[in-house]
Enzyme design. Structure first.
Site, PDB file in Angstrom:
ATOM      1  N   GLY A 251       0.764  -1.247   0.000  1.00  8.46           N
ATOM      2  CA  GLY A 251       0.000   0.000   0.000  1.00  8.46           C
ATOM      3  C   GLY A 251       0.791   1.291   0.000  1.00  8.46           C
TER       4      GLY A 251
ATOM      5  CD  GLU B 123       1.926   0.846   7.597  1.00  9.90           C
ATOM      6  OE1 GLU B 123       1.229   0.930   6.560  1.00  9.90           O
ATOM      7  OE2 GLU B 123       2.033  -0.199   8.257  1.00  9.90           O
TER       8      GLU B 123
ATOM      9  CG  ASP C 192      -8.042   1.038  10.599  1.00 11.98           C
ATOM     10  OD1 ASP C 192      -8.707   1.861  11.245  1.00 11.98           O
ATOM     11  OD2 ASP C 192      -8.542   0.018  10.098  1.00 11.98           O
TER      12      ASP C 192
ATOM     13  CE  LYS D  44      -9.652   4.117   7.576  1.00 12.70           C
ATOM     14  NZ  LYS D  44     -10.275   2.787   7.366  1.00 12.70           N
TER      15      LYS D  44
HETATM   16  P1  5GP Z   1      -4.063  -1.404  11.229  1.00  6.84           P
HETATM   17  O1  5GP Z   1      -3.171  -2.530  11.629  1.00  6.84           O
HETATM   18  O2  5GP Z   1      -3.558  -0.047  11.615  1.00  6.84           O
HETATM   19  O3  5GP Z   1      -5.476  -1.627  11.696  1.00  6.84           O
HETATM   20  O4  5GP Z   1      -4.218  -1.471   9.672  1.00  6.84           O
HETATM   21  C1  5GP Z   1      -3.282  -1.030   8.799  1.00  6.84           C
HETATM   22  C2  5GP Z   1      -3.496  -1.653   7.452  1.00  6.84           C
HETATM   23  O5  5GP Z   1      -4.897  -1.927   7.197  1.00  6.84           O
HETATM   24  C3  5GP Z   1      -3.064  -0.688   6.397  1.00  6.84           C
HETATM   25  O6  5GP Z   1      -1.697  -0.821   6.103  1.00  6.84           O
HETATM   26  C4  5GP Z   1      -3.969  -1.072   5.240  1.00  6.84           C
HETATM   27  O7  5GP Z   1      -3.399  -2.131   4.514  1.00  6.84           O
HETATM   28  C5  5GP Z   1      -5.249  -1.579   5.893  1.00  6.84           C
HETATM   29  N1  5GP Z   1      -6.293  -0.524   5.933  1.00  6.84           N
HETATM   30  C6  5GP Z   1      -6.795   0.088   7.020  1.00  6.84           C
HETATM   31  N2  5GP Z   1      -7.720   0.993   6.669  1.00  6.84           N
HETATM   32  C7  5GP Z   1      -7.805   0.960   5.332  1.00  6.84           C
HETATM   33  C8  5GP Z   1      -8.582   1.689   4.373  1.00  6.84           C
HETATM   34  O8  5GP Z   1      -9.400   2.570   4.662  1.00  6.84           O
HETATM   35  N3  5GP Z   1      -8.377   1.344   3.066  1.00  6.84           N
HETATM   36  C9  5GP Z   1      -7.507   0.374   2.674  1.00  6.84           C
HETATM   37  N4  5GP Z   1      -7.417   0.137   1.373  1.00  6.84           N
HETATM   38  N5  5GP Z   1      -6.763  -0.308   3.545  1.00  6.84           N
HETATM   39  C10 5GP Z   1      -6.896  -0.015   4.869  1.00  6.84           C
END
Ligand code: 5GP
Length: 181
Positions: A46, A102, A106, A134
């Protein structure tokens, strides 16, 4: 086959806005790491677009590396707590400053895992640079030093961000139209 014209319900950030903001972040990084041996680590897949734009604006004598961390599986917009790092590190980081790049933070689980992964090695420092944050969805304490834009609880695509491996190639960022979920 083209992607649907209405794949986004709303465009959030244009290519120009992203480029401008990335340049601002790069200026701060140039200043902060002017005396340090920096390794910039791109998280696949990403962050690739953002990473490339950022690197073009760095004036530092730095190294670049790639790592893959996965936190959500298959055809879903949900992230899971159990993160796997599937491309293990085979580059030297001892004594170096690490900047993890990154696409989006999220819940924070992915970054937390990567952060710990590097902290446990003998690197000098670890910081995070993310294009999108986020913040309201955070489950673990992770505070990226460099943030492009803060967004709400929406699933976004484009500029490297996918939905089920598609739409990464759209050159701007927008909210995925719910009718394609
Ligand atoms: P975390 O571990 O912080 O919950 O998630 C991070 C990963 O989740 C990001 O690197 C991404 O791959 C995916 N992700 C989280 N939110 C989104 C979003 O709104 N869109 C997309 N395409 N991927 C997301």
């Amino acid at each position: 086959m083209n992607y649907p014209v209405d794949i986004m319900s709303e465009v959030l950030f244009t290519e120009e806005q992203i480029a401008k903001r990335t340049k601002e972040l790069a200026q701060r990084i140039n200043e902060d790491y002017k005396d340090s041996p920096l390794t910039v680590v791109c998280t696949l897949k990403g962050a690739v677009f953002f990473f490339t734009e950022l690197m073009k604006n760095l004036k530092l004598d730095c190294r670049l590396e790639f790592i893959k961390a996965s936190s959500y599986i298959g055809n879903t917009t949900m992230t899971l707590g159990n993160v796997t790092i599937s491309r293990s590190m085979n580059f030297e980081i001892q004594g170096r400053d690490i900047l993890i790049v990154e696409d989006i933070v999220d819940t924070g689980h992915t970054c937390a895992k990567l952060f710990d992964y590097f902290k446990n090695q003998k690197c000098h420092s670890v910081q995070i640079c993310t294009l999108l944050d986020k913040k309201s969805r955070r489950q673990v304490e992770i505070n990226p030093k460099y943030i492009g834009f803060e967004i709400g609880n929406q699933f976004v695509i484009g500029y490297g961000l996918d939905y089920n491996e598609a739409y990464r190639n759209i050159p701007y960022i927008g909210i995925l139209n719910e009718k394609y979920l």
